[in-house]
Write an enzyme that holds these catalytic residues in place. Structure first.
Site, PDB file in Angstrom:
ATOM      1  N   SER A 116     -21.944  -5.754 -32.955  1.00 15.25           N
ATOM      2  CA  SER A 116     -23.127  -6.051 -32.060  1.00 15.25           C
ATOM      3  C   SER A 116     -24.041  -4.884 -32.010  1.00 15.25           C
ATOM      4  O   SER A 116     -23.376  -3.647 -32.466  1.00 15.25           O
ATOM      5  CB  SER A 116     -22.742  -6.084 -30.583  1.00 15.25           C
ATOM      6  OG  SER A 116     -23.946  -5.884 -29.576  1.00 15.25           O
ATOM      7  N   TYR A 140     -18.803  -2.903 -23.281  1.00 13.53           N
ATOM      8  CA  TYR A 140     -19.092  -3.982 -24.369  1.00 13.53           C
ATOM      9  C   TYR A 140     -19.158  -3.292 -25.544  1.00 13.53           C
ATOM     10  O   TYR A 140     -18.541  -3.314 -26.746  1.00 13.53           O
ATOM     11  CB  TYR A 140     -20.041  -4.931 -23.951  1.00 13.53           C
ATOM     12  CG  TYR A 140     -20.232  -5.896 -25.003  1.00 13.53           C
ATOM     13  CD1 TYR A 140     -19.473  -7.027 -25.186  1.00 13.53           C
ATOM     14  CD2 TYR A 140     -21.362  -5.665 -25.842  1.00 13.53           C
ATOM     15  CE1 TYR A 140     -19.895  -7.765 -26.250  1.00 13.53           C
ATOM     16  CE2 TYR A 140     -21.750  -6.350 -26.911  1.00 13.53           C
ATOM     17  CZ  TYR A 140     -20.769  -7.596 -27.064  1.00 13.53           C
ATOM     18  OH  TYR A 140     -21.170  -8.317 -28.127  1.00 13.53           O
ATOM     19  N   LYS A 144     -16.726  -2.441 -29.249  1.00 18.11           N
ATOM     20  CA  LYS A 144     -17.088  -3.203 -30.298  1.00 18.11           C
ATOM     21  C   LYS A 144     -17.006  -2.162 -31.549  1.00 18.11           C
ATOM     22  O   LYS A 144     -16.607  -2.226 -32.819  1.00 18.11           O
ATOM     23  CB  LYS A 144     -18.488  -3.788 -30.491  1.00 18.11           C
ATOM     24  CG  LYS A 144     -18.766  -5.129 -29.645  1.00 18.11           C
ATOM     25  CD  LYS A 144     -17.903  -6.273 -30.290  1.00 18.11           C
ATOM     26  CE  LYS A 144     -18.193  -7.726 -29.747  1.00 18.11           C
ATOM     27  NZ  LYS A 144     -17.421  -8.733 -30.199  1.00 18.11           N
TER      28      LYS A 144
HETATM   29  N1  UFG Z   1     -33.197 -10.420 -18.997  1.00 23.95           N
HETATM   30  C1  UFG Z   1     -34.288 -10.550 -17.983  1.00 23.95           C
HETATM   31  N2  UFG Z   1     -33.634 -11.188 -16.977  1.00 23.95           N
HETATM   32  C2  UFG Z   1     -32.474 -12.316 -17.183  1.00 23.95           C
HETATM   33  C3  UFG Z   1     -31.698 -11.956 -18.377  1.00 23.95           C
HETATM   34  C4  UFG Z   1     -32.115 -11.130 -19.298  1.00 23.95           C
HETATM   35  O1  UFG Z   1     -34.983  -9.782 -17.801  1.00 23.95           O
HETATM   36  O2  UFG Z   1     -32.008 -12.857 -16.329  1.00 23.95           O
HETATM   37  C5  UFG Z   1     -33.758  -9.319 -20.160  1.00 23.95           C
HETATM   38  C6  UFG Z   1     -32.453  -8.151 -20.391  1.00 23.95           C
HETATM   39  O3  UFG Z   1     -32.799  -7.108 -19.326  1.00 23.95           O
HETATM   40  C7  UFG Z   1     -32.995  -7.545 -21.624  1.00 23.95           C
HETATM   41  C8  UFG Z   1     -33.293  -9.021 -22.387  1.00 23.95           C
HETATM   42  O4  UFG Z   1     -33.933  -9.899 -21.211  1.00 23.95           O
HETATM   43  O5  UFG Z   1     -33.932  -6.832 -21.618  1.00 23.95           O
HETATM   44  C9  UFG Z   1     -32.363  -9.707 -23.194  1.00 23.95           C
HETATM   45  O6  UFG Z   1     -31.200  -9.815 -22.377  1.00 23.95           O
HETATM   46  P1  UFG Z   1     -30.030 -11.003 -22.854  1.00 23.95           P
HETATM   47  O7  UFG Z   1     -29.213 -10.873 -21.451  1.00 23.95           O
HETATM   48  O8  UFG Z   1     -30.313 -12.098 -23.299  1.00 23.95           O
HETATM   49  O9  UFG Z   1     -29.259 -10.243 -23.802  1.00 23.95           O
HETATM   50  P2  UFG Z   1     -28.811  -8.590 -24.169  1.00 23.95           P
HETATM   51  O10 UFG Z   1     -29.962  -7.874 -24.923  1.00 23.95           O
HETATM   52  O11 UFG Z   1     -28.534  -7.975 -22.835  1.00 23.95           O
HETATM   53  O12 UFG Z   1     -27.461  -8.905 -24.839  1.00 23.95           O
HETATM   54  C10 UFG Z   1     -27.247  -9.349 -26.037  1.00 23.95           C
HETATM   55  C11 UFG Z   1     -25.975 -10.029 -26.079  1.00 23.95           C
HETATM   56  C12 UFG Z   1     -25.006  -9.098 -26.236  1.00 23.95           C
HETATM   57  C13 UFG Z   1     -25.250  -7.867 -27.127  1.00 23.95           C
HETATM   58  C14 UFG Z   1     -26.800  -7.673 -27.216  1.00 23.95           C
HETATM   59  C15 UFG Z   1     -27.132  -6.704 -28.478  1.00 23.95           C
HETATM   60  O13 UFG Z   1     -25.639 -10.698 -24.739  1.00 23.95           O
HETATM   61  O14 UFG Z   1     -23.529  -9.324 -26.214  1.00 23.95           O
HETATM   62  O15 UFG Z   1     -27.659  -8.641 -27.197  1.00 23.95           O
HETATM   63  O16 UFG Z   1     -28.543  -6.866 -28.433  1.00 23.95           O
HETATM   64  F1  UFG Z   1     -24.682  -6.653 -27.227  1.00 23.95           F
END
Ligand code: UFG
Length: 323
Positions: A116, A140, A144
């Site tokens: 990741s 997490y 990894k």
């Molecule tokens: N976000 C919101 N509201 C939500 C969900 C997400 O504002 O309800 C924002 C988060 O703060 C982030 C962006 O949208 O800025 C993307 O969030 P995601 O939860 O879709 O994805 P993440 O970037 O947190 O995480 C994903 C994977 C992880 C991985 C990561 C690596 O879920 O497993 O990408 O970039 F580690």
């Protein structure tokens, strides 16, 4: 080739099963179905079990001649990993070591590992190359990165060759609608925005608008799940052709802010997306964008669906079929 897909009933794993079957591979899925769905494995043989079960692994590896393993089985919620690190280290780290040890016992020497972008932490430079310092900011990402380092030791000691693929933000769905994202609970931005657009969820919470980015929201590099699977096929081929162990970033090299993704969802669905702004979510780096040149040069990988609207439109088609 005969390939075990661990976690093949999950989001990315089920798309991988499709890609492997389409390219003529013989696939067995091992999945404990704690997060995945039995009907997602597209009819290929499914063994319900956990990689913590060495007896089961010995039985499967002993009876069937696997050429390699693709390992997708991990817990994936960054914020949850901060509140509850124990299951993350147990499932994503300890259980992976149990899997690796079984592979070593049975002389299965090829592994493609789902890593990741979370291994990098808050980036010092954008876009991020594979050589960027690894300072993961949540359990997490730490787990990894620990597995990646363990894999280096296992190559030296046991000749287990592996390619770690560092996904940026996996998104989208099979373009033909055969598979898609069905996390329970769903925490990812795009499926949550789509649910809100469909009127099937509360307003989306936007986690923080005070980041040091142009519009104040976090920037991510969304990569189509089908493009991720093509990279796995290429990585596995490379290992079978004698390539050394390596790690590759998988992303499009373009970042989109949360607000930009929200606008794209409105554009693709033609529907309003209710939202509310809340505080930052713990463990979120402000800005993650990949430099995936190494995968392009060494594996010959090229994303086929780089456009954000295509990614969202495939996810929307799948979501509509689920109703
Ligand atoms: N976000 C919101 N509201 C939500 C969900 C997400 O504002 O309800 C924002 C988060 O703060 C982030 C962006 O949208 O800025 C993307 O969030 P995601 O939860 O879709 O994805 P993440 O970037 O947190 O995480 C994903 C994977 C992880 C991985 C990561 C690596 O879920 O497993 O990408 O970039 F580690």
């Amino acid at each position: 080739m005969r390939i075990m897909v661990v976690g093949g009933a999950g989001y990315i794993g089920s798309h991988m099963v499709l890609a492997l079957v389409e390219t003529g591979h013989d696939v067995l899925v091992l999945d404990d179905l704690s997060k995945g769905h039995a009907d997602a494995v597209q009819g290929v043989p499914l063994v319900k079990g956990n990689i913590a079960d060495s007896t089961l692994l010995d039985d499967l590896f002993g009876r069937m001649n696997f050429d390699g393993v693709m390992h997708f089985a991990s817990f994936i919620q960054v914020a949850e990993s901060i509140l509850e690190p124990a299951p993350y280290y147990e499932n994503n780290l300890v259980n992976t070591i149990i899997l690796l040890n079984a592979m070593v016992r049975h002389k299965i020497k090829k592994l493609v590992f789902s890593s990741s972008a979370a291994v990098y932490g808050e980036p010092q430079v954008i876009p991020i190359t594979e050589d960027h310092p690894k300072n993961p900011v949540n359990p997490y990402g730490k787990g990894k990165w620990m597995v990646e380092q363990i894999l280096q030791d296992y190559e030296r000691a046991y000749d287990l060759k592996s390619i770690s693929l560092r996904y940026f933000n996996a998104a989208g769905a099979d373009p033909l609608g055969r598979a898609g994202e069905r996390h329970l609970p769903e925490t990812h931005l795009i499926p949550l925005l789509l649910k809100a657009a469909a009127g099937k969820a509360d307003p989306v919470t936007i986690f923080g608008t005070d980041y040091d980015t142009a519009d104040g929201s976090c920037i991510r590099d969304y990569i189509h799940v089908t493009d991720l699977c093509v990279a796995h096929l290429l990585a596995f081929q490379a290992l079978m052709s004698g390539a050394p162990s390596s790690a590759y970033n998988l992303g499009n090299g373009h970042g989109f802010s949360v607000w930009e993704v929200l606008e794209a969802v409105k554009r693709v669905t033609g529907k309003p997306v209710p939202f509310q702004i809340v505080a930052r979510r713990a463990g979120d780096p402000s800005h993650l964008v990949a430099d995936a040149t190494r995968a392009q040069v060494e594996l010959g990988w090229q994303p086929h669906y780089p456009a954000l609207d295509s990614i969202i439109s495939h996810a929307w088609n799948f979501a509509c079929m689920q109703q």
